[in-house]
Design an enzyme around this catalytic site. Sequence first.
Site, PDB file in Angstrom:
ATOM      1  N   CYS A 176       0.812  -1.217   0.000  1.00  0.00           N
ATOM      2  CA  CYS A 176       0.000   0.000   0.000  1.00  0.00           C
ATOM      3  C   CYS A 176       0.846   1.267   0.000  1.00  0.00           C
ATOM      4  CB  CYS A 176      -0.938  -0.005   1.193  1.00  0.00           C
ATOM      5  SG  CYS A 176      -1.654  -1.618   1.503  1.00  0.00           S
ATOM      6  N   HIS A 316      -3.198   8.123   5.503  1.00  0.00           N
ATOM      7  CA  HIS A 316      -3.335   6.795   4.912  1.00  0.00           C
ATOM      8  C   HIS A 316      -4.799   6.364   5.101  1.00  0.00           C
ATOM      9  CE1 HIS A 316      -2.064   3.075   3.222  1.00  0.00           C
ATOM     10  NE2 HIS A 316      -2.259   2.359   4.302  1.00  0.00           N
ATOM     11  N   GLU A 327      -2.327   5.011  13.085  1.00  0.00           N
ATOM     12  CA  GLU A 327      -1.919   6.252  12.415  1.00  0.00           C
ATOM     13  C   GLU A 327      -2.119   7.440  13.360  1.00  0.00           C
ATOM     14  OE1 GLU A 327      -3.717   6.812   8.569  1.00  0.00           O
ATOM     15  OE2 GLU A 327      -2.355   8.459   8.054  1.00  0.00           O
ATOM     16  N   LYS A 348      -9.556   7.904   0.833  1.00  0.00           N
ATOM     17  CA  LYS A 348     -10.103   6.547   0.727  1.00  0.00           C
ATOM     18  C   LYS A 348     -11.564   6.481   1.168  1.00  0.00           C
ATOM     19  CE  LYS A 348      -5.600   4.275   1.275  1.00  0.00           C
ATOM     20  NZ  LYS A 348      -4.680   5.342   1.756  1.00  0.00           N
ATOM     21  N   HIS A 353      -9.653   1.916  -1.144  1.00  0.00           N
ATOM     22  CA  HIS A 353      -8.203   1.713  -1.044  1.00  0.00           C
ATOM     23  C   HIS A 353      -7.702   1.124  -2.358  1.00  0.00           C
ATOM     24  CE1 HIS A 353      -4.270   1.077   0.250  1.00  0.00           C
ATOM     25  NE2 HIS A 353      -4.443   0.413   1.376  1.00  0.00           N
ATOM     26  N   PHE A 412       1.039  -2.957   3.880  1.00  0.00           N
ATOM     27  CA  PHE A 412       0.801  -4.297   4.358  1.00  0.00           C
ATOM     28  C   PHE A 412       2.114  -5.056   4.153  1.00  0.00           C
ATOM     29  CE2 PHE A 412      -1.599  -8.309   3.649  1.00  0.00           C
ATOM     30  CZ  PHE A 412      -2.545  -8.157   4.646  1.00  0.00           C
TER      31      PHE A 412
END
Lengths: 426, 394
Positions: A176, A316, A327, A348, A353, A412
């Site tokens: 990601c 993110h 986060e 997102k 995503h 990830f």
Amino acid sequence: MASYTDKAGRPIVVVTGAGMVTSLGQGKQDNWAKLIAGKSGIHRITRFPIDGLRTTIAGTVDFLAESGRSAPDLSEELASLAAAEAIAESGIGSKGNFPGPLFCAVPPIEIEWPQRRVLAQESAANGPITYDDLLRAAEAGTHEAWHERFLYGSIADHLADKFGTRGQPISLSTACASGNTSIQLGIEAIRRGDCEAALSIATDGSVTAEALIRFSLLSALSTNNENPEAASRPFSKNRDGFIIAEGAGALVLESLEHAMARGAEIIGVLEGVGEMADSFHRTRSSPDAKPVIGCMRAALTDAGVTADDIDYINAHGTSTPENDRMEFTGMSAVFGERIGSIPLSSNKSMIGHTLTAAAAIEAVISLLTIRNGRIPPTINYEIPDPAIPLDVVPNVARDTQVNRVMSNSFGFGGQNVCLLLTGEPA
Amino acid sequence: MSDRRDVWITGIGLVSSLGEGLEAHWTALATPAKPAVDETTYAPYVLHPLAKIDFDQQIPKRGDQRQMEPWQRIGTYAAGLALDSAGLKGNKEILATTDMVVAAGGGERDQTVDGAILTDIEKQPNPEVFLSEQLQSNLRPTLFLAQLSNLLAGNISIVHGVTGSSRTFMGEESSGTDAVRIGWSRIAAGTSEIALVGGAYNAERRDMLLLFALKSVALHAPWAPVLVDPKGVPTGSAGAFLVLESPEHAMARGAKPIAKLSGVWSERAKRGEPGAIEALVDEMIRTAKGDVSEGTAILSAACGAPEPTSAEVAAISRAGLPVRSVTDRVGHSLEAQMPVALALAALAVSKGKLFAPLEGETLEEAFDGTLTRAIVTGVGHWRGEGVALVERVD
């Protein structure tokens, strides 16, 4: 006259062209209009049957004539559209002649079910099908084109041919965070003096039934299926997973000197980039958020600025319970008390995503945010999570001057990259 | 650029069909019998299977091993060997600043699940719904983690604690060249002090053979040397990682260089144009060689596919230097092939000797002089031309 080098004496790297495709549409103009209007591109999946699936929604790109081909086919088309937009805006080089290397983030690629099924049928096996049967059918040589199509390097290779980039293109993945890595490699190459320009692309058109099921089996996806547009809820108390989606982002990077010499319009500066890997777990981030803190601080240090200089954070913000909490923890450590009052938002919430493509798309949106003085909202923010009090620019876009953006991406697999962007050279 | 620093190789981790570690490889290379090949298990294909490895030695937690598929285990193991070799194992402070560039493929299917689905799917009233049901019930959730390209790097971070930075390149042979090139470039330019670069490949997979089979480029048994008569890609399981380091950083911690990595070049010939590969590889070898021929050999990482390897052979024949085929010894490990060849090149240069020629590989001639430089060449089976130069540090 402005200096061509930054505080550290390195060539200043600017963006002179940007392009994007998401489930909301093709091109910056269309996407921007919808993003600031708080529109969602998430919808019910029609590409494959959803019977029995735990998650039935996604942000697939379905409006292209050829949507629904193999993942590398669609990924390549999305990348090509985004890159064409970026190069046209930049006016760099000439048609089919881009004066620099290509760094291209691509999704996982492998032979897919339609091809396996054809080979299995052609093998005319009498008993149970095995890979030996598929191998026998493949050796008949009637599907040679699939070899190239399902090589990891083929998307970037075709793009290198189409846009005439220089040398061997680099195909890459940091999951990601891939989009930011593709930009980072371009920044580094220009700073080293290896080149004066670079094309950074990140693309993902890989929403197949199997890809969705794989993420679903890891319990990573939202199951808020009833109302697709309201499913992605970054930083909300009732968030329950991310929405898998598709898209592409592309940036033309140049040294400031190169851009000025050819009279190009500068649409933003890539001021700093930082990265740090996580050694905690394959799917979970370190609970103390140390790697993402280190990554954000590394970006600030690289740019020679402090946390106080950041006006807006393009988060993110995946909408998974864990990411958004982690986060917040990371940002709280970096920004201190100020974190509750810095505007931040998650794109997102609207486009889902886009995985490999996410960071590049978010970099393009960050540049649009600076240029327009408008922050796209975090939509579906109806129930704030009291554990993570943030100004997420809830539900409605906000007009405000933004000079410097931090854009976060956490992969990830533990790969984190943070990018700092400004509007004009310091 | 004139202000570039030297880049030392201070650690090497290598596993292949010949064993693990530099000394085991040196011993095996000194006695050039027929390489370790398996001509029956994957018939009609021939491949170089991984030597027996005790993975516990570098991946002590069984839980970690279970979360990986073989290609990731091979790579994580080789990375551990490299860190050991460089004297960095467990040095948290340095590992936290070590940059990592990994060349990786991915995949590794559950071939039993795939086979069962393919056996029944065409009999179903709704094949796509059947496919989804089967995948949902039968795929191991963690198999996904073993499929993702960037999870080899992720596993190296988890098992060995390398966290300075982490990037994964894909794109078959060229990704291995570029992984080394980017790690090298950053150190040479002074923006990185130490980097772990390399890759891994598991050849013992019918799903990967399938990709080659579509273009009929996987070598069929019997095994044969690749330079004299390239008939196909003899894939080999292997993993190789190099620790690259600035001389300042290495000296400060008392580390000795195995060799110097003096340059890495990655290019892309227009494969459709006659003579394009040859011309490009010619030029790259000339650049790497410079004015010095003495003590210099070429180690070829040729893929074995007919056209690209014929072009590579034409170019290296013209260079007038002693030649050895890395691929004949350990097979072709795709993304990992350039790192594997560089590991053997650095080993030979550090020994000051070139290993013995292989019978039947007519391009290989005896060389008894002192070896001080090795040029590694590799032309990808589909795309990508790579060259690198390794030199002795005196």
